[in-house]
Write a protein that holds these residues in place. Structure first.
Motif, PDB file in Angstrom:
ATOM      1  N   ILE A  66       3.317   0.965  19.207  1.00 50.47           N
ATOM      2  CA  ILE A  66       4.438   0.421  18.443  1.00 50.47           C
ATOM      3  C   ILE A  66       5.646   1.250  18.830  1.00 50.47           C
ATOM      4  N   THR A  67       6.550   0.646  19.572  1.00 50.60           N
ATOM      5  CA  THR A  67       7.638   1.392  20.200  1.00 50.60           C
ATOM      6  C   THR A  67       8.737   1.807  19.238  1.00 50.60           C
ATOM      7  N   HIS A  68       8.986   1.002  18.191  1.00 57.74           N
ATOM      8  CA  HIS A  68      10.062   1.322  17.267  1.00 57.74           C
ATOM      9  C   HIS A  68       9.864   0.537  15.969  1.00 57.74           C
ATOM     10  N   TYR A  69      10.656   0.877  14.980  1.00 60.50           N
ATOM     11  CA  TYR A  69      10.585   0.158  13.707  1.00 60.50           C
ATOM     12  C   TYR A  69      11.609  -0.966  13.691  1.00 60.50           C
ATOM     13  N   ARG A  70      11.151  -2.147  13.274  1.00 61.19           N
ATOM     14  CA  ARG A  70      12.056  -3.284  13.128  1.00 61.19           C
ATOM     15  C   ARG A  70      12.028  -3.744  11.678  1.00 61.19           C
ATOM     16  N   PRO A  71      13.153  -3.634  10.957  1.00 66.81           N
ATOM     17  CA  PRO A  71      13.196  -4.020   9.548  1.00 66.81           C
ATOM     18  C   PRO A  71      12.928  -5.518   9.368  1.00 66.81           C
ATOM     19  N   PRO A  72      12.368  -5.908   8.230  1.00 69.82           N
ATOM     20  CA  PRO A  72      12.153  -7.327   7.961  1.00 69.82           C
ATOM     21  C   PRO A  72      13.474  -8.046   7.747  1.00 69.82           C
ATOM     22  N   GLU A  73      13.450  -9.348   7.923  1.00 69.27           N
ATOM     23  CA  GLU A  73      14.657 -10.145   7.737  1.00 69.27           C
ATOM     24  C   GLU A  73      15.098 -10.099   6.271  1.00 69.27           C
ATOM     25  N   LYS A 105      14.387  -4.517  -2.922  1.00 70.17           N
ATOM     26  CA  LYS A 105      14.714  -4.683  -4.337  1.00 70.17           C
ATOM     27  C   LYS A 105      13.525  -5.279  -5.071  1.00 70.17           C
ATOM     28  N   SER A 106      13.112  -4.667  -6.172  1.00 73.59           N
ATOM     29  CA  SER A 106      11.992  -5.206  -6.936  1.00 73.59           C
ATOM     30  C   SER A 106      12.405  -6.517  -7.606  1.00 73.59           C
ATOM     31  N   VAL A 107      11.524  -7.497  -7.574  1.00 75.72           N
ATOM     32  CA  VAL A 107      11.825  -8.798  -8.179  1.00 75.72           C
ATOM     33  C   VAL A 107      10.721  -9.266  -9.128  1.00 75.72           C
ATOM     34  N   LYS A 108       9.587  -8.545  -9.161  1.00 80.01           N
ATOM     35  CA  LYS A 108       8.499  -8.943 -10.052  1.00 80.01           C
ATOM     36  C   LYS A 108       7.588  -7.751 -10.317  1.00 80.01           C
ATOM     37  N   GLY A 109       7.144  -7.630 -11.565  1.00 85.54           N
ATOM     38  CA  GLY A 109       6.137  -6.635 -11.901  1.00 85.54           C
ATOM     39  C   GLY A 109       6.647  -5.365 -12.534  1.00 85.54           C
ATOM     40  N   LEU A 110       7.918  -5.031 -12.354  1.00 82.63           N
ATOM     41  CA  LEU A 110       8.462  -3.783 -12.884  1.00 82.63           C
ATOM     42  C   LEU A 110       9.345  -4.040 -14.101  1.00 82.63           C
ATOM     43  N   ASP A 111       9.442  -3.049 -14.977  1.00 82.78           N
ATOM     44  CA  ASP A 111      10.233  -3.190 -16.192  1.00 82.78           C
ATOM     45  C   ASP A 111      11.727  -3.192 -15.916  1.00 82.78           C
ATOM     46  N   GLN A 112      12.130  -2.542 -14.828  1.00 77.85           N
ATOM     47  CA  GLN A 112      13.545  -2.494 -14.491  1.00 77.85           C
ATOM     48  C   GLN A 112      13.726  -2.717 -12.996  1.00 77.85           C
ATOM     49  N   THR A 113      14.895  -3.216 -12.634  1.00 74.24           N
ATOM     50  CA  THR A 113      15.192  -3.429 -11.221  1.00 74.24           C
ATOM     51  C   THR A 113      15.230  -2.083 -10.512  1.00 74.24           C
ATOM     52  N   THR A 114      14.481  -1.987  -9.416  1.00 73.32           N
ATOM     53  CA  THR A 114      14.374  -0.734  -8.670  1.00 73.32           C
ATOM     54  C   THR A 114      14.599  -0.999  -7.194  1.00 73.32           C
ATOM     55  N   PHE A 115      15.360  -0.124  -6.551  1.00 69.49           N
ATOM     56  CA  PHE A 115      15.611  -0.228  -5.121  1.00 69.49           C
ATOM     57  C   PHE A 115      14.868   0.896  -4.399  1.00 69.49           C
ATOM     58  N   ALA A 116      14.161   0.535  -3.338  1.00 69.74           N
ATOM     59  CA  ALA A 116      13.464   1.525  -2.511  1.00 69.74           C
ATOM     60  C   ALA A 116      14.190   1.638  -1.182  1.00 69.74           C
ATOM     61  N   TYR A 117      14.408   2.872  -0.722  1.00 67.25           N
ATOM     62  CA  TYR A 117      15.139   3.113   0.519  1.00 67.25           C
ATOM     63  C   TYR A 117      14.207   3.767   1.556  1.00 67.25           C
ATOM     64  N   TYR A 118      14.187   3.172   2.769  1.00 68.62           N
ATOM     65  CA  TYR A 118      13.365   3.694   3.857  1.00 68.62           C
ATOM     66  C   TYR A 118      14.234   3.931   5.085  1.00 68.62           C
ATOM     67  N   ASP A 119      14.060   5.083   5.716  1.00 67.71           N
ATOM     68  CA  ASP A 119      14.770   5.413   6.946  1.00 67.71           C
ATOM     69  C   ASP A 119      14.343   4.436   8.042  1.00 67.71           C
ATOM     70  N   THR A 120      15.303   3.800   8.690  1.00 63.44           N
ATOM     71  CA  THR A 120      14.968   2.817   9.716  1.00 63.44           C
ATOM     72  C   THR A 120      14.445   3.459  10.997  1.00 63.44           C
ATOM     73  N   GLY A 121      14.541   4.796  11.103  1.00 64.96           N
ATOM     74  CA  GLY A 121      14.004   5.457  12.282  1.00 64.96           C
ATOM     75  C   GLY A 121      12.491   5.384  12.335  1.00 64.96           C
ATOM     76  N   ASN A 122      11.828   5.767  11.228  1.00 63.96           N
ATOM     77  CA  ASN A 122      10.364   5.790  11.183  1.00 63.96           C
ATOM     78  C   ASN A 122       9.798   5.145   9.927  1.00 63.96           C
ATOM     79  N   PHE A 123      10.575   4.338   9.223  1.00 62.79           N
ATOM     80  CA  PHE A 123      10.135   3.714   7.983  1.00 62.79           C
ATOM     81  C   PHE A 123       9.634   4.776   7.017  1.00 62.79           C
ATOM     82  N   GLY A 124      10.368   5.886   6.939  1.00 68.06           N
ATOM     83  CA  GLY A 124      10.016   6.977   6.043  1.00 68.06           C
ATOM     84  C   GLY A 124      10.684   6.784   4.698  1.00 68.06           C
ATOM     85  N   ALA A 146       2.096  -3.212   9.552  1.00 73.32           N
ATOM     86  CA  ALA A 146       2.204  -4.399  10.405  1.00 73.32           C
ATOM     87  C   ALA A 146       3.606  -4.475  11.005  1.00 73.32           C
ATOM     88  N   PRO A 147       3.742  -4.252  12.313  1.00 71.68           N
ATOM     89  CA  PRO A 147       5.074  -4.284  12.934  1.00 71.68           C
ATOM     90  C   PRO A 147       5.729  -5.648  12.867  1.00 71.68           C
TER      91      PRO A 147
END
Length: 269
Positions: free
Chosen positions: A83-90, A127-146, A238-239
């Motif tokens: 897997i040569t690099h990380y490609r973010p989802p659309e 962005k969370s859209v289901k299952g959580l009590d409050q809206t939550t944003f998760a941030y991942y580094d696009t270099g290594n999906f960290g 899954a790349p």
């Protein structure tokens, strides 16, 4: 996403259940430089420890991995088993995971919310859209999906990782290994936790999930603190999707898992 599962996309509650975390009271009031010094020493010490690599698992004949076809036919960032690099989802793609962890809702959904720059780094945001009590944003580094951390709907930090939680490292292939060390700050309580250890890349497998069939790179993570050493922790990335599609920790008798249940493509037009 086992973040976070990124995660599969993991939340703070997940961290307590499935990641190698432990309280570090002595660094709660430490400066950034002091934390960096401790991190460096921890990484150097862990690097001196012997690591046992698991050999690549061979799937049944009818499940043979078609790595070359994956890269050629779909345009995914995979070449010759690498897997040569990380490609973010659309942006707009919705991912739904189901899990059997008591600390999490049984079903959690996140939508890919695009990429954005913060300082000299670029992050993909979910962005969370289901299952959580409050809206939550998760941030991942696009270099290594960290995983960098989580923020609330007002953009207030909930948890922050320093450095990012490096479950993956691109380019990535079977046999790769590295030392992952991180500290996580809970901004509500002010507490700092740490975790890490040896990460080992097992190889690409063809997974049949409720969401579909995907080629995914299997990675072995350190056994979480507080659990018996017989418990083994794996994640599958899954790349083609740009997220963790499965996470599992168990010993054969007891297993906690989170799998991708559904993928809803971004709306067109």
């Amino acid at each position: 996403m086992l973040a976070r599962i990124s995660a599969a996309l993991l939340l703070t509650a997940t961290l307590a259940a499935c990641q190698n975390t432990s309280a570090v009271g002595s660094v709660e009031n430490a400066t950034a430089d002091e934390i960096d010094t401790v991190e460096t020493a921890s990484i150097e010490a862990a690097a001196d420890q012997p690591a046992v690599l698991d050999g690549p698992e061979t799937p049944p004949a009818d499940e043979e991995t078609k790595t070359a076809a994956l890269g050629k036919d779909t345009g995914d960032p995979v070449k010759g088993g690498v897997i040569t690099h990380y490609r973010p989802p659309e942006k707009g793609t919705v991912f739904t995971w189901r899990n059997n962890w008591s600390t999490l809702p049984p079903v959690i959904s996140y939508v890919a919310d695009g990429t954005l720059a913060k300082g000299d780094k670029t992050y993909v945001r979910f962005k969370s859209v289901k299952g959580l009590d409050q809206t939550t944003f998760a941030y991942y580094d696009t270099g290594n999906f960290g995983l960098k951390g989580y923020r609330d709907s007002r953009d207030k930090a909930l948890t922050t990782f320093k450095p990012v939680e490096e479950r993956y490292r691109f380019p990535m292939k079977a046999g790769d290994k590295w030392v992952m060390q991180w500290k996580m700050k809970d901004h509500n309580s002010g507490k700092i936790s740490q975790g890490g250890g040896i990460v080992t890349v097992i190889g690409i497998e063809r997974l049949k999930l409720p969401a579909g069939v995907y080629q995914a790179m299997k990675v072995k993570l350190p056994t979480p603190a507080g659990l018996p050493r017989q418990m083994v922790h794996y994640v599958w990335f899954a790349p083609a999707l740009g997220v963790t599609v499965k996470e599992q920790i168990g010993n054969g008798k007891m297993t906690w898992s989170q799998i991708l249940e559904k993928v809803e493509p971004a709306a067109k037009g």
